[in-house]
Enzyme design. Structure first.
Site, PDB file in Angstrom:
ATOM      1  N   HIS A  42       3.262   2.048  14.186  1.00 14.28           N
ATOM      2  CA  HIS A  42       3.248   0.682  13.654  1.00 14.28           C
ATOM      3  C   HIS A  42       2.803  -0.319  14.713  1.00 14.28           C
ATOM      4  O   HIS A  42       3.184  -0.225  15.879  1.00 14.28           O
ATOM      5  CB  HIS A  42       4.640   0.295  13.147  1.00 14.28           C
ATOM      6  CG  HIS A  42       5.019   0.986  11.872  1.00 14.28           C
ATOM      7  ND1 HIS A  42       4.159   1.113  10.799  1.00 14.28           N
ATOM      8  CD2 HIS A  42       6.196   1.575  11.478  1.00 14.28           C
ATOM      9  CE1 HIS A  42       4.764   1.749   9.808  1.00 14.28           C
ATOM     10  NE2 HIS A  42       6.002   2.046  10.198  1.00 14.28           N
ATOM     11  N   CYS A  49      -2.290  -0.232  12.647  1.00 16.62           N
ATOM     12  CA  CYS A  49      -2.808  -1.250  11.737  1.00 16.62           C
ATOM     13  C   CYS A  49      -3.476  -2.403  12.515  1.00 16.62           C
ATOM     14  O   CYS A  49      -3.114  -2.686  13.664  1.00 16.62           O
ATOM     15  CB  CYS A  49      -1.674  -1.805  10.880  1.00 16.62           C
ATOM     16  SG  CYS A  49      -0.966  -0.590   9.747  1.00 16.62           S
TER      17      CYS A  49
END
Length: 207
Positions: free
Chosen positions: A125, A182
């Site tokens: 993440h 991301c």
């Protein structure tokens, strides 16, 4: 006298025909032999290449087995990812479901393990383990420590791709480490893109 001349003529014609037939048969046989020999040689070459390919594949599989005699279970901690540029040490877990990503860096199960020949894919993440990954780029090093040893990679390429781009996980001809998170890093909500680091294995120290 005329009969003798005709007889000689007939004998000459028959002799000539026999010589032509003999020449034709010998030429045909020679062609067949040469063709057969060439086919045999081609077949032998294919067999040799096939054998060499099988031998290389066997060596490749043997190398994989030698590095990791036991394959990890899903959710198992397989080692640590060290990012010298960030002075960070992050745990790696086998799997990329939310359960693994909440604990650290996830290892894509269908990719090879770190150190093995091919593409080992890690993800995490952007707002937890990889929140500063944007500071890492081409030329920087990534180090992975596992039960098999310590593997040092050097980043050769940075990519920004669409979130559905599957080229990130494609096989590679050499030991490669691909890291994905991301992007953009400051984006609120589900990010539309991915920040990708592609690194080549430059050294290893086996345990």
């Amino acid at each position: 006298m005329k009969t003798k001349v005709n007889s000689r003529k007939i004998i000459f014609i028959f002799s000539f025909v026999f010589i032509l037939l003999g020449f034709w048969f010998s030429t045909k046989n020679a062609y067949t032999f040469v063709k057969g020999y060439m086919l045999f040689q081609t077949g032998q070459t294919k067999i040799v290449k096939s054998t060499e390919k099988s031998s290389k594949q066997h060596k490749h599989n043997l190398n994989q087995e030698l590095l990791y005699s036991i394959r990890p279970e899903k959710g198992e901690n397989i080692g640590n990812l060290l990012i010298p540029k960030l002075n960070a040490t992050l745990p790696i877990f086998h799997g990329t479901d939310e359960e693994e990503l909440e604990r650290g860096v996830g290892h894509f199960e269908k990719s090879v393990l770190p150190g093995e020949q091919d593409n080992s894919v890690l993800s995490g993440h952007r707002d937890t383990v990889f929140r500063k990954l944007g500071e890492v780029g081409k030329g920087d090093k990534l180090i992975v420590e596992t039960s098999a040893g310590t593997f040092t990679y050097k980043i050769r390429h940075v990519r920004i791709v669409d979130k559905d781009d599957r080229t990130v996980i494609v096989p590679k001809p050499r030991a490669t480490l691909t890291i994905s998170t991301c992007y953009p890093f400051d984006f609120i909500g589900a990010s539309p893109e991915r920040y990708i680091l592609v690194a080549d294995l430059i050294s290893q120290r086996l345990t």
